[in-house]
Design a protein around this motif. Sequence first.
Motif, PDB file in Angstrom:
ATOM      1  N   VAL A 129      -5.041  -1.648   1.947  1.00 12.41           N
ATOM      2  CA  VAL A 129      -3.738  -2.119   2.825  1.00 12.41           C
ATOM      3  C   VAL A 129      -3.939  -1.903   4.247  1.00 12.41           C
ATOM      4  O   VAL A 129      -2.755  -2.257   5.665  1.00 12.41           O
ATOM      5  N   ALA A 130      -5.539  -1.233   4.415  1.00 11.32           N
ATOM      6  CA  ALA A 130      -5.731  -1.325   5.861  1.00 11.32           C
ATOM      7  C   ALA A 130      -6.115  -2.791   6.107  1.00 11.32           C
ATOM      8  O   ALA A 130      -5.937  -3.198   6.955  1.00 11.32           O
ATOM      9  N   GLN A 131      -6.321  -4.057   5.068  1.00 13.23           N
ATOM     10  CA  GLN A 131      -6.738  -5.022   5.642  1.00 13.23           C
ATOM     11  C   GLN A 131      -4.895  -6.071   5.838  1.00 13.23           C
ATOM     12  O   GLN A 131      -4.878  -6.713   6.877  1.00 13.23           O
ATOM     13  N   LEU A 132      -4.200  -5.826   5.000  1.00 12.61           N
ATOM     14  CA  LEU A 132      -2.727  -5.980   4.729  1.00 12.61           C
ATOM     15  C   LEU A 132      -2.232  -6.005   5.917  1.00 12.61           C
ATOM     16  O   LEU A 132      -1.954  -6.766   7.029  1.00 12.61           O
ATOM     17  N   GLN A 133      -2.259  -4.121   7.036  1.00 13.75           N
ATOM     18  CA  GLN A 133      -1.759  -4.391   8.345  1.00 13.75           C
ATOM     19  C   GLN A 133      -3.349  -4.752   9.206  1.00 13.75           C
ATOM     20  O   GLN A 133      -1.682  -5.160  10.141  1.00 13.75           O
ATOM     21  N   GLU A 134      -3.911  -5.341   9.388  1.00 17.46           N
ATOM     22  CA  GLU A 134      -5.025  -5.823   9.988  1.00 17.46           C
ATOM     23  C   GLU A 134      -4.399  -7.566  10.391  1.00 17.46           C
ATOM     24  O   GLU A 134      -4.508  -7.804  11.197  1.00 17.46           O
ATOM     25  N   ARG A 135      -3.956  -7.845   9.397  1.00 21.28           N
ATOM     26  CA  ARG A 135      -3.721  -9.638   9.355  1.00 21.28           C
ATOM     27  C   ARG A 135      -2.291  -9.445   8.713  1.00 21.28           C
ATOM     28  O   ARG A 135      -1.999 -10.914  10.073  1.00 21.28           O
ATOM     29  N   LEU A 136      -1.651  -8.609   8.707  1.00 20.20           N
ATOM     30  CA  LEU A 136      -0.167  -9.205   8.186  1.00 20.20           C
ATOM     31  C   LEU A 136       0.731  -8.155   8.874  1.00 20.20           C
ATOM     32  O   LEU A 136       1.625  -8.519   9.657  1.00 20.20           O
ATOM     33  N   GLY A 137       0.524  -7.095   9.675  1.00 16.98           N
ATOM     34  CA  GLY A 137       1.234  -5.632  10.577  1.00 16.98           C
ATOM     35  C   GLY A 137       0.931  -6.155  12.564  1.00 16.98           C
ATOM     36  O   GLY A 137       0.319  -7.859  12.803  1.00 16.98           O
ATOM     37  N   THR A 138       2.414  -6.115  12.826  1.00 20.26           N
ATOM     38  CA  THR A 138       3.249  -7.177  13.699  1.00 20.26           C
ATOM     39  C   THR A 138       3.157  -5.302  14.789  1.00 20.26           C
ATOM     40  O   THR A 138       3.165  -4.359  14.257  1.00 20.26           O
ATOM     41  N   SER A 139       4.201  -5.921  15.790  1.00 20.76           N
ATOM     42  CA  SER A 139       4.557  -5.169  16.965  1.00 20.76           C
ATOM     43  C   SER A 139       6.155  -4.007  16.353  1.00 20.76           C
ATOM     44  O   SER A 139       6.023  -2.987  16.366  1.00 20.76           O
ATOM     45  N   SER A 140       6.501  -4.900  14.850  1.00 16.69           N
ATOM     46  CA  SER A 140       7.595  -4.732  14.479  1.00 16.69           C
ATOM     47  C   SER A 140       7.470  -4.536  13.265  1.00 16.69           C
ATOM     48  O   SER A 140       8.388  -3.936  11.946  1.00 16.69           O
ATOM     49  N   LEU A 141       6.064  -4.760  12.201  1.00 18.22           N
ATOM     50  CA  LEU A 141       5.648  -4.682  11.169  1.00 18.22           C
ATOM     51  C   LEU A 141       4.096  -3.857  10.711  1.00 18.22           C
ATOM     52  O   LEU A 141       3.308  -4.139  11.378  1.00 18.22           O
ATOM     53  N   ARG A 142       5.090  -2.888  10.283  1.00 17.38           N
ATOM     54  CA  ARG A 142       3.723  -1.835  10.021  1.00 17.38           C
ATOM     55  C   ARG A 142       3.239  -1.405   8.310  1.00 17.38           C
ATOM     56  O   ARG A 142       4.238  -0.955   7.804  1.00 17.38           O
ATOM     57  N   PHE A 143       2.488  -1.848   8.240  1.00 17.98           N
ATOM     58  CA  PHE A 143       1.835  -0.918   6.173  1.00 17.98           C
ATOM     59  C   PHE A 143       1.184   0.346   6.844  1.00 17.98           C
ATOM     60  O   PHE A 143       0.513   0.760   7.824  1.00 17.98           O
ATOM     61  N   PHE A 144       1.848   0.813   6.062  1.00 16.08           N
ATOM     62  CA  PHE A 144       0.964   2.545   5.313  1.00 16.08           C
ATOM     63  C   PHE A 144       0.379   2.688   4.392  1.00 16.08           C
ATOM     64  O   PHE A 144       1.042   2.326   3.214  1.00 16.08           O
ATOM     65  N   PRO A 145      -0.881   3.519   4.047  1.00 14.97           N
ATOM     66  CA  PRO A 145      -1.345   3.464   2.673  1.00 14.97           C
ATOM     67  C   PRO A 145      -0.354   4.805   1.974  1.00 14.97           C
ATOM     68  O   PRO A 145      -0.550   5.548   2.943  1.00 14.97           O
ATOM     69  N   GLY A 146      -0.615   4.513   0.806  1.00 14.33           N
ATOM     70  CA  GLY A 146       0.334   5.503  -0.236  1.00 14.33           C
ATOM     71  C   GLY A 146      -1.546   6.504  -0.749  1.00 14.33           C
ATOM     72  O   GLY A 146      -2.173   6.243  -0.684  1.00 14.33           O
ATOM     73  N   VAL A 147      -0.731   6.520  -2.618  1.00 18.49           N
ATOM     74  CA  VAL A 147      -1.308   7.257  -3.505  1.00 18.49           C
ATOM     75  C   VAL A 147      -1.436   5.705  -4.089  1.00 18.49           C
ATOM     76  O   VAL A 147      -0.586   5.386  -4.846  1.00 18.49           O
ATOM     77  N   SER A 148      -2.531   5.276  -4.644  1.00 16.31           N
ATOM     78  CA  SER A 148      -2.613   4.333  -5.926  1.00 16.31           C
ATOM     79  C   SER A 148      -2.616   3.226  -5.545  1.00 16.31           C
ATOM     80  O   SER A 148      -2.530   2.447  -4.588  1.00 16.31           O
ATOM     81  N   TYR A 149      -1.204   2.595  -6.264  1.00 11.85           N
ATOM     82  CA  TYR A 149      -0.558   1.568  -6.264  1.00 11.85           C
ATOM     83  C   TYR A 149       0.675   1.525  -5.243  1.00 11.85           C
ATOM     84  O   TYR A 149       0.690   0.549  -4.743  1.00 11.85           O
ATOM     85  N   ARG A 150       1.527   2.905  -4.713  1.00 12.25           N
ATOM     86  CA  ARG A 150       2.100   2.874  -4.102  1.00 12.25           C
ATOM     87  C   ARG A 150       2.079   3.210  -2.474  1.00 12.25           C
ATOM     88  O   ARG A 150       1.245   4.146  -1.715  1.00 12.25           O
ATOM     89  N   HIS A 151       2.587   2.262  -2.002  1.00 12.64           N
ATOM     90  CA  HIS A 151       2.500   1.982  -0.434  1.00 12.64           C
ATOM     91  C   HIS A 151       3.643   2.063   0.583  1.00 12.64           C
ATOM     92  O   HIS A 151       4.719   1.328  -0.308  1.00 12.64           O
ATOM     93  N   LEU A 152       3.610   1.751   2.138  1.00 10.75           N
ATOM     94  CA  LEU A 152       5.167   1.355   2.096  1.00 10.75           C
ATOM     95  C   LEU A 152       4.749   0.785   3.160  1.00 10.75           C
ATOM     96  O   LEU A 152       3.269   0.094   4.218  1.00 10.75           O
ATOM     97  N   LEU A 153       6.136   0.417   4.012  1.00 12.88           N
ATOM     98  CA  LEU A 153       5.970  -1.164   4.586  1.00 12.88           C
ATOM     99  C   LEU A 153       7.700  -0.448   6.033  1.00 12.88           C
ATOM    100  O   LEU A 153       8.287  -0.628   5.263  1.00 12.88           O
ATOM    101  N   VAL A 154       6.684  -0.498   7.179  1.00 17.17           N
ATOM    102  CA  VAL A 154       7.899   0.104   7.974  1.00 17.17           C
ATOM    103  C   VAL A 154       8.637  -1.462   8.951  1.00 17.17           C
ATOM    104  O   VAL A 154       7.987  -1.858   9.443  1.00 17.17           O
TER     105      VAL A 154
END
Length: 400
Positions: A129-154
């Motif tokens: 998820v950290a890689q997803l945030q680094e490569r795909l995240g923007t000022s309006s799109l942010r990935f947040f890690p959760g537990v196991s396979y369960r994560h969030l995009l805001v």
Amino acid sequence: MKSVVILADGMADRPCEELGGITPLAYARTPFMDELASTGLVGEALHVPPGMPPGSDVANLSVLGYDPRRYYTGRAPLEAASQGIELAPDDLALRCNLVTLSPAADYTERVMVDYSAGEIATEVAVKLVAQLQERLGTSSLRFFPGVSYRHLLVWRAGPAPERLELTPPHDITGQRIGSFLPRGEGAELLLDLMRRGAELLAASDSAANAIWFWGAGRRPQLPAFRERFGLEGAVVAAVDLIKGIGKLAGMRVPLVPGATGNTHTDYCSKARVALRNLEEVDFVFLHIEAPDEAGHQGDVQAKVQAIEAIDRLVLGEMLPVLRSRYPSWRLLLLPDHPTPVALRTHTADPVPFLVAGNPPLPGSGRGSAFTEAEAAESGFRWYEGHHLLPWFLGREAELA
């Protein structure tokens, strides 16, 4: 009066051919459940209102006495609350699963192999998820890690959730994804993220080779549990969804060592944390995800084992303490919704429940076992499931 609700997520089922035509609950060895059923009350409750999705989000709100038709805004915002993610009124939170798709040159031809990426370990998932945030995240799109396979995009200032059509990945196991990709306002951006996410994760040394968005919603508002029922409460759970509901309702949400949110959770640890909190509050909601996970995997034996573990390790741990320490106590045991192993997803059918305690409730002692069939034959049903908890707590005025 001490009150405990034990929620066995997805425990209800339909008759299984592998079990001789009975359900996993009827097949499982559950001496504590059956004893409580024979001395208490057994009935049915419908926790998914007509027309609403049969998810754990909707159903657990109902179990906790909140009418989903009034308070439900989506699954992901509840999980965001658990993680302490502040949402602005126009932010859109989305669940982001790490999943396993089959290989295919055409992305739309890929098949949903596993909605949980093999129940990926949290420490591995967090790095992805950290890689997803680094490569795909923007000022309006942010990935947040959760537990196991369960994560969030805001998605800051994202589109209205009702204008997006998203499909839970556990509903399409074994199916081509092309017919279930995002549709509606904002779908093009999400699909682009999913394609790029698959390219990024293809190089990872894990079962997670794609991401999948679903469960979108805005920030919810729940009245405090204490204001509604006059009780201090605690929620004991492993998954962010349930912890988020607890936090939004102003309840304690303790950490549970060894709780995983899957079939390998530490049942005894959950029971002990629930008992410790019951010493200081009058209401505890104990959530166990394992039967639901087994249902989604289509593993009937794992579901039977999960039910037996709840009986042996949770009820076996808690009942002696309740009976010896508290002169007045009540226990409510139930699933939120069925997760039939044959379907590998949720249904909106009524679920069985049992209520027992000291002093016994009027009408107790008429049952013989805790099964879906016994509950259906009892004739005792709550058609609006969010009324069950007020009745259980003796707060009948809340039914108005």
